[in-house]
Design a protein around this motif. Structure first.
Motif, PDB file in Angstrom:
ATOM      1  N   THR A  26       0.830  -1.207   0.000  1.00 37.30           N
ATOM      2  CA  THR A  26       0.000   0.000   0.000  1.00 37.30           C
ATOM      3  C   THR A  26       0.861   1.252   0.000  1.00 37.30           C
ATOM      4  OG1 THR A  26      -1.862  -1.085   1.101  1.00 37.30           O
ATOM      5  CG2 THR A  26      -1.693   1.307   1.343  1.00 37.30           C
ATOM      6  N   LEU A  27       1.896   1.288   0.839  1.00 39.63           N
ATOM      7  CA  LEU A  27       2.784   2.453   0.888  1.00 39.63           C
ATOM      8  C   LEU A  27       3.428   2.701  -0.474  1.00 39.63           C
ATOM      9  CD1 LEU A  27       4.479   1.849   4.350  1.00 39.63           C
ATOM     10  CD2 LEU A  27       2.958   3.747   3.758  1.00 39.63           C
ATOM     11  N   TYR A  28       3.877   1.637  -1.107  1.00 38.36           N
ATOM     12  CA  TYR A  28       4.493   1.791  -2.429  1.00 38.36           C
ATOM     13  C   TYR A  28       3.484   2.301  -3.452  1.00 38.36           C
ATOM     14  CZ  TYR A  28       6.292   0.578  -7.016  1.00 38.36           C
ATOM     15  OH  TYR A  28       6.671   0.639  -8.324  1.00 38.36           O
ATOM     16  N   ALA A  29       2.314   1.684  -3.503  1.00 39.29           N
ATOM     17  CA  ALA A  29       1.323   2.042  -4.514  1.00 39.29           C
ATOM     18  C   ALA A  29       0.820   3.466  -4.326  1.00 39.29           C
ATOM     19  CB  ALA A  29       0.156   1.059  -4.466  1.00 39.29           C
ATOM     20  N   LEU A  30       0.630   3.885  -3.090  1.00 43.64           N
ATOM     21  CA  LEU A  30       0.185   5.258  -2.841  1.00 43.64           C
ATOM     22  C   LEU A  30       1.206   6.260  -3.344  1.00 43.64           C
ATOM     23  CD1 LEU A  30      -1.357   4.924   0.742  1.00 43.64           C
ATOM     24  CD2 LEU A  30      -2.587   5.310  -1.406  1.00 43.64           C
ATOM     25  N   GLY A  31       2.469   5.973  -3.138  1.00 42.90           N
ATOM     26  CA  GLY A  31       3.500   6.869  -3.652  1.00 42.90           C
ATOM     27  C   GLY A  31       3.491   6.947  -5.168  1.00 42.90           C
ATOM     28  N   GLU A  32       3.232   5.827  -5.822  1.00 38.68           N
ATOM     29  CA  GLU A  32       3.178   5.820  -7.287  1.00 38.68           C
ATOM     30  C   GLU A  32       2.027   6.689  -7.790  1.00 38.68           C
ATOM     31  OE1 GLU A  32       5.537   3.910  -9.500  1.00 38.68           O
ATOM     32  OE2 GLU A  32       6.356   4.560  -7.562  1.00 38.68           O
ATOM     33  N   VAL A  33       0.880   6.652  -7.102  1.00 35.92           N
ATOM     34  CA  VAL A  33      -0.256   7.480  -7.517  1.00 35.92           C
ATOM     35  C   VAL A  33       0.013   8.950  -7.225  1.00 35.92           C
ATOM     36  CG1 VAL A  33      -2.698   7.956  -7.163  1.00 35.92           C
ATOM     37  CG2 VAL A  33      -1.902   5.592  -7.251  1.00 35.92           C
ATOM     38  N   LEU A  34       0.522   9.248  -6.036  1.00 35.83           N
ATOM     39  CA  LEU A  34       0.776  10.647  -5.680  1.00 35.83           C
ATOM     40  C   LEU A  34       1.778  11.288  -6.619  1.00 35.83           C
ATOM     41  CD1 LEU A  34       0.886  10.594  -1.766  1.00 35.83           C
ATOM     42  CD2 LEU A  34      -1.020  11.169  -3.270  1.00 35.83           C
ATOM     43  N   ASP A  35       2.727  10.506  -7.113  1.00 35.62           N
ATOM     44  CA  ASP A  35       3.750  11.047  -8.008  1.00 35.62           C
ATOM     45  C   ASP A  35       3.385  10.920  -9.487  1.00 35.62           C
ATOM     46  OD1 ASP A  35       5.223  11.737  -5.802  1.00 35.62           O
ATOM     47  OD2 ASP A  35       6.558  10.005  -5.900  1.00 35.62           O
ATOM     48  N   GLY A  36       2.174  10.461  -9.772  1.00 34.09           N
ATOM     49  CA  GLY A  36       1.688  10.447 -11.145  1.00 34.09           C
ATOM     50  C   GLY A  36       2.131   9.287 -11.997  1.00 34.09           C
ATOM     51  N   ARG A  37       2.721   8.260 -11.399  1.00 32.72           N
ATOM     52  CA  ARG A  37       3.173   7.103 -12.180  1.00 32.72           C
ATOM     53  C   ARG A  37       2.112   6.010 -12.266  1.00 32.72           C
ATOM     54  NH1 ARG A  37       7.777   8.837  -9.361  1.00 32.72           N
ATOM     55  NH2 ARG A  37       7.273   7.480  -7.596  1.00 32.72           N
ATOM     56  N   MET A  38       1.038   6.170 -11.518  1.00 28.81           N
ATOM     57  CA  MET A  38      -0.070   5.225 -11.551  1.00 28.81           C
ATOM     58  C   MET A  38      -1.349   6.018 -11.355  1.00 28.81           C
ATOM     59  SD  MET A  38      -0.880   1.981  -8.972  1.00 28.81           S
ATOM     60  CE  MET A  38       0.775   1.342  -9.108  1.00 28.81           C
ATOM     61  N   LYS A  39      -2.435   5.573 -11.989  1.00 31.82           N
ATOM     62  CA  LYS A  39      -3.723   6.235 -11.835  1.00 31.82           C
ATOM     63  C   LYS A  39      -4.490   5.629 -10.668  1.00 31.82           C
ATOM     64  CE  LYS A  39      -4.185   7.412 -16.745  1.00 31.82           C
ATOM     65  NZ  LYS A  39      -5.000   7.226 -17.983  1.00 31.82           N
ATOM     66  N   LEU A  40      -5.272   6.465 -10.001  1.00 27.08           N
ATOM     67  CA  LEU A  40      -6.073   5.993  -8.869  1.00 27.08           C
ATOM     68  C   LEU A  40      -6.929   4.803  -9.268  1.00 27.08           C
ATOM     69  CD1 LEU A  40      -8.038   8.232  -6.369  1.00 27.08           C
ATOM     70  CD2 LEU A  40      -8.989   6.116  -7.217  1.00 27.08           C
ATOM     71  N   GLY A  41      -7.536   4.861 -10.450  1.00 28.11           N
ATOM     72  CA  GLY A  41      -8.433   3.797 -10.884  1.00 28.11           C
ATOM     73  C   GLY A  41      -7.745   2.471 -11.142  1.00 28.11           C
ATOM     74  N   ASP A  42      -6.417   2.477 -11.218  1.00 25.52           N
ATOM     75  CA  ASP A  42      -5.678   1.250 -11.507  1.00 25.52           C
ATOM     76  C   ASP A  42      -5.137   0.565 -10.251  1.00 25.52           C
ATOM     77  OD1 ASP A  42      -6.113   1.716 -14.197  1.00 25.52           O
ATOM     78  OD2 ASP A  42      -4.198   2.765 -14.456  1.00 25.52           O
ATOM     79  N   ILE A  43      -5.291   1.212  -9.088  1.00 16.07           N
ATOM     80  CA  ILE A  43      -4.557   0.745  -7.910  1.00 16.07           C
ATOM     81  C   ILE A  43      -5.073  -0.601  -7.412  1.00 16.07           C
ATOM     82  CG2 ILE A  43      -5.944   1.916  -6.116  1.00 16.07           C
ATOM     83  CD1 ILE A  43      -3.201   2.729  -4.867  1.00 16.07           C
ATOM     84  N   GLU A  44      -6.399  -0.830  -7.467  1.00 14.04           N
ATOM     85  CA  GLU A  44      -6.909  -2.109  -6.975  1.00 14.04           C
ATOM     86  C   GLU A  44      -6.514  -3.262  -7.896  1.00 14.04           C
ATOM     87  OE1 GLU A  44     -10.707  -2.298  -4.588  1.00 14.04           O
ATOM     88  OE2 GLU A  44     -11.099  -0.493  -5.784  1.00 14.04           O
ATOM     89  N   ALA A  45      -6.575  -3.035  -9.193  1.00 12.85           N
ATOM     90  CA  ALA A  45      -6.168  -4.084 -10.128  1.00 12.85           C
ATOM     91  C   ALA A  45      -4.677  -4.402  -9.974  1.00 12.85           C
ATOM     92  CB  ALA A  45      -6.459  -3.645 -11.562  1.00 12.85           C
ATOM     93  N   PHE A  46      -3.875  -3.366  -9.711  1.00 12.08           N
ATOM     94  CA  PHE A  46      -2.443  -3.563  -9.460  1.00 12.08           C
ATOM     95  C   PHE A  46      -2.247  -4.510  -8.281  1.00 12.08           C
ATOM     96  CE2 PHE A  46       1.218  -2.136  -6.898  1.00 12.08           C
ATOM     97  CZ  PHE A  46       2.251  -2.424  -7.773  1.00 12.08           C
ATOM     98  N   GLY A  47      -2.984  -4.269  -7.202  1.00 10.95           N
ATOM     99  CA  GLY A  47      -2.879  -5.139  -6.041  1.00 10.95           C
ATOM    100  C   GLY A  47      -3.359  -6.541  -6.316  1.00 10.95           C
ATOM    101  N   GLN A  48      -4.491  -6.683  -7.006  1.00 17.70           N
ATOM    102  CA  GLN A  48      -5.051  -8.004  -7.299  1.00 17.70           C
ATOM    103  C   GLN A  48      -4.092  -8.847  -8.130  1.00 17.70           C
ATOM    104  OE1 GLN A  48      -8.760  -6.938  -9.129  1.00 17.70           O
ATOM    105  NE2 GLN A  48      -9.735  -6.357  -7.184  1.00 17.70           N
ATOM    106  N   ASN A  49      -3.392  -8.216  -9.055  1.00 20.35           N
ATOM    107  CA  ASN A  49      -2.438  -8.947  -9.888  1.00 20.35           C
ATOM    108  C   ASN A  49      -1.305  -9.555  -9.069  1.00 20.35           C
ATOM    109  OD1 ASN A  49      -3.831  -8.416 -12.246  1.00 20.35           O
ATOM    110  ND2 ASN A  49      -2.639  -6.587 -12.740  1.00 20.35           N
TER     111      ASN A  49
END
Length: 426
Positions: A102-125
């Motif tokens: 979660t800490l890693y993924a949140l940083g990716e979204v805050l810094d624009g390298r990942m979209k909010l809408g993609d975060i759950e699918a990223f985790g599920q994968n």
């Protein structure tokens, strides 16, 4: 302990056992990040044991403990910093790996390298549920004010830029003027970093606010006023502090009417930062003049409560009172439970990363100076602890600057400025 590979630089894992660190080293990892607070369950190794195990295995080690429902941006940035400092692949762990990811993924979204809408699918994968991360980001997007913190490590102080996203108007709270007591050198690196942030974000400074006259660092309020033209403000009871220290410093020429600031705030006063409504709470106890700024859903409480694992502020300065601090804390805890509380210091207990944000609910639940005790117990606890604490090393230096709104002493005939240190006064 099996780890899940996120990318070439990061893997996440559950709680490692005693032999897990040697296995991590054998697998080619260079560093471990422990994202799990101590004491979550019986038998948990804990920070001290993990740090020793990492050292024995030749691994770098960072302690970034978080609770899933209480993650803040400070935690996310600390996780990123630990990764950046590692000299090779990192394995980050908590109990199951979810918080670390979660800490890693949140940083990716805050810094624009990942979209909010993609975060759950990223985790599920990867086999993890990151619905909590999505909720964090959705809540953050709706919060006002925006709060940017600047941690000053020499004095463990936290400075804030508080901005209205609608108007881009902001306030600066408790800025630090650099001072080195060994050389007598002053500087503006911290204040200039704040100004650089203001410029990069397209903000306009509307207020420069201090919560009280600080005893451990110089205030940069006057410097920032000169740079921005924004008015300065503090609590009206600063005049009581001026009277007290005028005598200690034997300073006949000191004005004790608070005229060194543009605005003196009293209990219940209101003001605006752009479209944001702000109000003032009188919060004595640490000092005679301490105030809290409540701005939108955020309260800037400085030396009243710290993060829940750090307790509360000392009350043994001239004019301090443990009983008064208890009453001030109760007023703060009467705010809505979701109110964000921003403290003015963090002393990093257990060697964890700096943190400064909590909530009213978290304080009531987890602060050992508050949860489950009454006023008498708090006063006894606070006074006993205060007797063990040395005075801040910059106290006598700083107060003569801060009771004048952050103005350094006037130059003498040789062009130099001098501080006055009273001997045996305290």
């Amino acid at each position: 302990m099996t780890s899940v590979k996120v990318n070439e630089l990061l893997s996440v894992a559950g709680q490692p056992d005693a032999g897990g660190f040697a296995a991590f080293a054998a697998d080619g990892f260079a560093a471990v990040i422990n994202a799990r607070p101590d004491g979550e369950e019986p038998g948990q190794p804990g920070n001290t044991a993990e740090k020793a195990s990492a050292a024995d295995a030749g691994l770098a080690y960072s302690f970034v403990p978080v609770k899933g429902t209480e993650i803040t941006e400070a935690d996310i940035r600390a996780f990123q910093a630990a990764m950046a400092e590692a000299k090779g692949p990192v394995v980050a762990h908590c109990k199951s790996g979810t918080r670390a990811l979660t800490l890693y993924a949140l940083g990716e979204v805050l810094d624009g390298r990942m979209k909010l809408g993609d975060i759950e699918a990223f985790g599920q994968n990867l086999g993890f549920d990151l619905a909590g991360a999505r909720r964090f980001l959705e809540k953050r997007a709706g919060q006002a004010p925006h709060v940017k913190a600047f941690f000053e490590p020499r004095t463990c102080s936290v400075q804030y830029v508080v901005s209205d996203p609608a108007t881009k108007l902001c306030a600066i709270i408790d800025p630090v003027l650099d001072f080195d007591e060994m050389s007598g050198a002053t500087g503006t690196a911290n204040a200039d970093a704040i100004l650089a942030h203001v410029e990069s974000e397209g903000l306009t400074v509307e207020w420069i606010l201090d919560t009280h006259p600080h005893a451990d660092h110089f205030s940069a309020a006057h410097y920032l006023h000169e740079k921005t033209g924004a008015p300065t403000a503090i609590g009206i009871h600063v005049t009581d502090v001026q009277k007290l220290w005028k005598e200690i410093y034997n300073w006949p020429a000191l004005k004790i009417d608070g005229s060194q600031w543009d605005q003196l705030f009293a209990e219940g006063d209101t003001f605006e930062i752009g479209a944001l409504k702000a109000r003032v709470m009188f919060s004595p106890g640490h000092t005679l003049a301490s105030i809290t700024y409540v701005i939108g859903d955020a309260a800037f409480v400085h030396d009243t409560v710290f993060t829940p694992d750090s307790g509360t502020a000392r009350t043994d300065f001239p004019g301090g009172s443990a009983a008064a601090l208890w009453q001030s804390i109760q007023a703060i805890l009467s705010l809505p439970e979701e109110t964000r509380l921003f403290s003015g210091h963090d002393y990093q207990p257990g060697g964890r990363h700096p943190r400064w944000e909590s909530t009213v609910a978290a304080q009531k639940r987890a602060n050992p100076h508050i949860a489950g005790i009454d006023e008498a117990a708090f006063v006894a606890l606070r006074q006993a602890r205060d007797r063990t604490l040395p005075k801040p090393k910059l106290m006598l230096h700083a107060l003569q600057v801060n009771i004048r709104g952050g103005r350094l002493p006037d130059p003498e005939e040789n062009g130099r400025r001098y501080l006055k240190i009273p001997l045996d006064a305290l």
